[in-house]
Each structure stands twice: as C-alpha cells, then as structure tokens.
Design a protein around this motif. Sequence first.
Motif, PDB file in Angstrom:
ATOM      1  N   HIS A 107       0.908  -1.064   0.179  1.00  0.00           N
ATOM      2  CA  HIS A 107      -0.054   0.150   0.046  1.00  0.00           C
ATOM      3  C   HIS A 107       1.010   1.254  -0.037  1.00  0.00           C
ATOM      4  O   HIS A 107       2.310   1.041   0.069  1.00  0.00           O
TER       5      HIS A 107
ATOM      6  N   GLU B  78       1.625   5.167   1.482  1.00  0.00           N
ATOM      7  CA  GLU B  78       1.345   5.768   2.897  1.00  0.00           C
ATOM      8  C   GLU B  78       0.540   7.180   2.269  1.00  0.00           C
ATOM      9  O   GLU B  78       0.078   7.750   3.125  1.00  0.00           O
TER      10      GLU B  78
ATOM     11  N   GLY C 284      -3.303   3.523   1.685  1.00  0.00           N
ATOM     12  CA  GLY C 284      -3.499   2.716   2.750  1.00  0.00           C
ATOM     13  C   GLY C 284      -4.246   1.379   2.462  1.00  0.00           C
ATOM     14  O   GLY C 284      -4.225   0.423   3.249  1.00  0.00           O
TER      15      GLY C 284
END
Length: 146
Positions: free
Chosen positions: A46, A48, A83
């Motif tokens: 993912h 950030e 995320g």
Amino acid sequence: MAETAETISIGGLLLEFLHDKDETEGSVDVFRMTVAPKGRVPVPHHHESWDETLYGLDGTLTFTIDGRDIALQPGQSAFIRRGVVHGFRNDSDRAASCLCILSPGVLGAGYFREIAGLLVGGGPPDPAAVKEVMLRHGLVPAVTAG
C-alpha cells in the motif's frame, strides 16, 4: 508539457513516465505501465501518502485491491485510496497496459530507477534490499519480504 517520456524497464514491467513529481512540483505522477504476458508484481503493498487512479489502455490487467480481483480492460478505470493493499498481474498471453496517475505526485521515477538497479545481474533481487527501497519511498509491503 513533457517533451519526452522517461522509460524504465523492470523485469516484465515497462514504465513510460509522462509527468513526474519534479516537473509538476509534487502535484501528480503520470505514467503508462505495460506488463508482460504472465507478468506480476510479487509484493502486494500500500502507499502511505498518495492515491492511485488506473485507466485501462490495452489488454486486461488484474488488480487485487483490498482482497478483491478487478479485471481492468481498455476504457475502464479503478481507484486505489492510500492505505489500501493492492497488487497486479497479467494473466494473459499478451502484454497489457494502463495509465497510472498518482496524486499527489510524491513517488516520481526515482523509485522505479532504484528497483531496476536491484535487478542488474539477471538474478532475483535481494528481498531485504527491495523492502528497504519500498519503505524509503512510501510503499509498504503487505507481506514480509525474505
């Protein structure tokens, strides 16, 4: 307007940068990604600090986004919020491509240049080195590399 695209080859991936964070003062990264037949990104991850929008150009790429497989075909789009764990693969026998838009533009071509550098020599890259580069650039592996 970008005069020429920077092209970066990483194994079965070809990335053609159209605009990057440096040119857009951090607004956006835009690149065409072509994935070789049967190609995949080995580490689900993912981001950030950026969202990713995808637009199918040619062939079919299968993105696994938050545990769901989505077949991205020409003219279709998908959105990956920061995320959210994702990865992708090309299950077909021909190359497939999509347009990738990262907003804001905080990744740039430098990350891909570093990953390509880890593949010099033809063997598999050191998983710990790949993880270090990913983390330094804001990509978080969903599984422990190594």
